[in-house]
Design a protein around this motif. Structure first.
Motif, mmCIF file in Angstrom:
data_model
loop_
_atom_site.group_PDB
_atom_site.id
_atom_site.type_symbol
_atom_site.label_atom_id
_atom_site.label_comp_id
_atom_site.label_asym_id
_atom_site.label_seq_id
_atom_site.Cartn_x
_atom_site.Cartn_y
_atom_site.Cartn_z
ATOM 1 N N PRO A 86 -11.146 -3.163 8.341
ATOM 2 C CA PRO A 86 -11.389 -1.751 8.009
ATOM 3 C C PRO A 86 -11.735 -0.943 9.260
ATOM 4 O O PRO A 86 -12.343 -1.471 10.200
ATOM 5 C CB PRO A 86 -12.574 -1.804 7.050
ATOM 6 N N ARG A 87 -11.358 0.319 9.245
ATOM 7 C CA ARG A 87 -11.627 1.163 10.422
ATOM 8 C C ARG A 87 -13.113 1.457 10.588
ATOM 9 O O ARG A 87 -13.595 1.674 11.700
ATOM 10 C CB ARG A 87 -10.864 2.485 10.293
ATOM 11 N N PHE A 88 -13.845 1.505 9.476
ATOM 12 C CA PHE A 88 -15.273 1.809 9.527
ATOM 13 C C PHE A 88 -16.034 0.802 8.670
ATOM 14 O O PHE A 88 -15.482 0.190 7.761
ATOM 15 C CB PHE A 88 -15.552 3.223 9.005
ATOM 16 N N SER A 89 -17.316 0.673 8.949
ATOM 17 C CA SER A 89 -18.168 -0.119 8.073
ATOM 18 C C SER A 89 -18.413 0.661 6.796
ATOM 19 O O SER A 89 -18.258 1.892 6.753
ATOM 20 C CB SER A 89 -19.494 -0.444 8.764
ATOM 21 N N GLY A 90 -18.758 -0.087 5.738
ATOM 22 C CA GLY A 90 -19.013 0.612 4.486
ATOM 23 C C GLY A 90 -19.206 -0.345 3.330
ATOM 24 O O GLY A 90 -19.393 -1.551 3.507
ATOM 25 N N VAL A 91 -19.162 0.239 2.127
ATOM 26 C CA VAL A 91 -19.393 -0.515 0.897
ATOM 27 C C VAL A 91 -18.090 -0.581 0.106
ATOM 28 O O VAL A 91 -17.400 0.425 -0.049
ATOM 29 C CB VAL A 91 -20.496 0.152 0.052
ATOM 30 N N VAL A 92 -17.778 -1.782 -0.366
ATOM 31 C CA VAL A 92 -16.535 -1.982 -1.128
ATOM 32 C C VAL A 92 -16.643 -1.294 -2.482
ATOM 33 O O VAL A 92 -17.581 -1.524 -3.240
ATOM 34 C CB VAL A 92 -16.265 -3.485 -1.325
ATOM 35 N N ARG A 93 -15.655 -0.438 -2.761
ATOM 36 C CA ARG A 93 -15.575 0.217 -4.067
ATOM 37 C C ARG A 93 -14.495 -0.422 -4.951
ATOM 38 O O ARG A 93 -14.592 -0.376 -6.170
ATOM 39 C CB ARG A 93 -15.281 1.712 -3.899
ATOM 40 N N GLU A 94 -13.511 -1.036 -4.282
ATOM 41 C CA GLU A 94 -12.429 -1.646 -5.054
ATOM 42 C C GLU A 94 -11.741 -2.711 -4.199
ATOM 43 O O GLU A 94 -11.437 -2.453 -3.038
ATOM 44 C CB GLU A 94 -11.413 -0.587 -5.475
ATOM 45 N N GLY A 95 -11.535 -3.913 -4.766
ATOM 46 C CA GLY A 95 -10.765 -4.962 -4.095
ATOM 47 C C GLY A 95 -9.563 -5.322 -4.945
ATOM 48 O O GLY A 95 -9.719 -5.775 -6.077
ATOM 49 N N ARG A 96 -8.376 -5.099 -4.434
ATOM 50 C CA ARG A 96 -7.170 -5.226 -5.255
ATOM 51 C C ARG A 96 -6.416 -6.555 -5.072
ATOM 52 O O ARG A 96 -5.529 -6.862 -5.854
ATOM 53 C CB ARG A 96 -6.219 -4.067 -4.943
ATOM 54 N N LYS A 97 -6.728 -7.291 -4.044
ATOM 55 C CA LYS A 97 -5.947 -8.500 -3.776
ATOM 56 C C LYS A 97 -6.844 -9.726 -3.624
ATOM 57 O O LYS A 97 -8.018 -9.617 -3.232
ATOM 58 C CB LYS A 97 -5.091 -8.328 -2.522
ATOM 59 N N HIS A 98 -6.235 -10.890 -3.930
ATOM 60 C CA HIS A 98 -6.942 -12.158 -3.823
ATOM 61 C C HIS A 98 -6.039 -13.164 -3.105
ATOM 62 O O HIS A 98 -4.835 -12.922 -2.911
ATOM 63 C CB HIS A 98 -7.319 -12.684 -5.211
ATOM 64 N N ILE A 99 -6.623 -14.307 -2.711
ATOM 65 C CA ILE A 99 -5.856 -15.350 -2.010
ATOM 66 C C ILE A 99 -4.667 -15.784 -2.870
ATOM 67 O O ILE A 99 -4.811 -16.052 -4.060
ATOM 68 C CB ILE A 99 -6.750 -16.560 -1.682
ATOM 69 N N GLY A 100 -3.495 -15.811 -2.246
ATOM 70 C CA GLY A 100 -2.269 -16.201 -2.940
ATOM 71 C C GLY A 100 -1.438 -15.036 -3.402
ATOM 72 O O GLY A 100 -0.258 -15.214 -3.747
#
Length: 341
Positions: A117-131
Motif C-alpha cells: 500500500p502507498r500509505f499506512s492505514g486500517v483495512v476496510r475491505e480485503g477482496r482476495k485470498h491465497i489461491g
C-alpha cells in the motif's frame, strides 16, 4: 594333393563361396603365395555359413560343399511367441545421452509482485485470498489512510495468482509492508542441483528433459542460469530452467526430475539394450530369418540407457530379438555350438 603328392600352388585355381544367413553370397579368390594359395580378403564374423568350393586343375573343374554353423539355433514361431521372444527391425534412432538430476519448481522471480500500500492505514475491505486469480489492475483491498482518513484502493500490478498474504478488516497496515504476493505462474522456474563431480559439462542453453516424479507430466527446456558458486552442504551447483506453464501443471513446491542432455546424435542403426548378450567374449544380438536365430557379433556406440547404437554387425531392416534374448543364448549354449577356426 594328387595321388598323395602336394600340388604346386601355381598349378591350380581355387574360389570359395560363403552363404550366410540372410545375406548375399560372398566370394573369395585365391592366388599363389609360395607353396600355398592365399585368399584376397579375411573371413569376417560370424563364422557361420554354407561353404561352396571350386577348383580347376588341368582343364578339369572340381567342386564340393559343406556347412559350418556356429551360434545358431532353430525355434518354431509358436514356441518363440509362447516364450515371450519379441522381434523388432534394426533401424535408425536418435540417441540422447544425459545425466539424471533432481529439482523443485519455484515461482519465477521475474513474474512476482509484492503488493505494498502507498500509505499506512486500517483495512476496510480485503477482496482476495491465497489461491485467488487476479488480473492486472484489479482491486485487492481498500485501506483507510492514517494521513488523510480517506479510503484508497490497492491494486495488483500484474495478472496472476495470490500465493501469499491476507488482510483482515480493521487490521492496521504499517508503511512499506506488503500485504499480498501475486505470482504469474504461466512461467515457473525449475531449480536443479548438479553434484560437483558431474558438473564439467554444465553450460547455459544446455537442453534438459523435465518430468514430475511420477512421470505423468513432461516438458523440455534449456538451462538459463548456472550459479557461480556451490552449495556447501550438498556440494552441488544450482542450475535453473525456465518452464512454460500455461496450464499450471507445474506447481511451486513440486519435486521434479530432469535429464540433462550431454550429447545427442542420429544413428543409422540402434537396438534395445535388452537385445545385447555376451557369448564367448563377444557382444552379440540374435538375428532372425524365418525360424533360424543366429548370434551376430556387433560393435557398439553411444547409448541413452534404453537404446544403443550399433556401428557394425547389423544392417538396416534386419530382424533381431529385442526382448528375452537370453532364451536364445541359453538354447545356443545348450546345443554346444562351437567356434572352431
Amino acid at each position: 594333393y594328387n595321388k598323395g603328392s602336394p600340388l604346386s600352388a601355381e598349378s591350380y585355381a581355387v574360389t570359395v563361396e560363403l552363404s550366410r544367413l540372410g545375406r548375399e553370397k560372398e566370394e573369395f579368390v585365391f592366388k599363389p603365395l609360395g607353396a600355398f594359395q592365399v585368399s584376397d580378403k579375411e573371413v569376417s564374423e560370424p563364422h557361420s555359413f554354407d561353404v561352396q568350393i571350386k577348383a580347376q586343375l588341368d582343364g578339369k573343374t572340381f567342386s564340393w560343399s559343406y556347412s559350418s554353423y556356429e551360434g545358431r539355433t532353430e525355434i518354431l514361431e509358436e514356441v518363440a511367441k509362447v516364450s515371450g521372444i519379441k522381434i523388432e527391425k534394426a533401424e535408425g534412432r536418435r540417441i540422447v545421452s544425459s545425466i539424471p538430476i533432481r529439482g523443485k519448481v519455484t515461482p519465477s522471480e521475474h513474474k512476482i509482485a509484492h503488493v505494498v500500500p502507498r500509505f499506512s492505514g486500517v483495512v476496510r475491505e480485503g477482496r482476495k485470498h491465497i489461491g485467488d486469480t487476479v488480473q492486472k489492475g484489479e482491486i485487492l483491498a481498500i485501506i483507510e489512510s492514517n494521513q488523510s482518513l480517506q479510503p484508497f484502493e490497492v491494486r495488483s500490478q500484474i495478472s496472476g495468482t495470490v500465493v501469499n498474504g491476507h488482510v483482515i478488516v480493521g487490521e492496521y497496515v504499517p508503511e512499506n509492508q506488503w500485504i499480498y504476493i501475486v505470482a504469474d505462474l504461466s512461467e515457473v522456474w525449475g531449480d536443479f542441483f548438479m553434484p560437483l563431480r558431474e558438473n564439467s559439462s554444465l553450460v547455459v542453453n544446455q537442453k534438459i528433459e523435465i518430468s514430475t516424479v511420477n512421470g505423468d507430466i513432461t516438458t523440455e527446456g534449456v538451462v538459463s542460469y548456472v550459479a557461480p558458486y556451490a552449495d556447501e552442504r550438498s556440494q552441488s551447483q544450482l542450475l535453473r530452467v525456465v518452464i512454460p506453464n500455461p496450464q499450471s501443471k507445474f506447481l511451486p513446491g513440486m519435486f521434479i526430475v530432469g535429464n540433462l542432455v550431454t550429447s545427442e546424435r542420429s544413428t543409422k542403426i540402434a537396438v534395445k539394450k535388452t537385445a545385447i548378450q555376451n557369448i564367448r567374449g563377444h557382444k552379440v544380438v540374435f538375428r532372425q530369418v524365418g525360424n533360424i536365430f543366429e548370434a551376430a557379433p556387433i560393435e557398439l556406440g553411444v547409448s541413452d540407457g534404453d537404446w544403443i547404437e550399433v556401428l557394425s554387425g547389423l544392417l538396416p531392416g534386419d530382424s533381431y530379438v529385442s526382448e528375452n534374448s537370453y532364451l536364445i543364448k541359453a538354447d545356443i549354449l545348450k546345443s554346444g555350438a562351437s567356434h572352431d577356426h
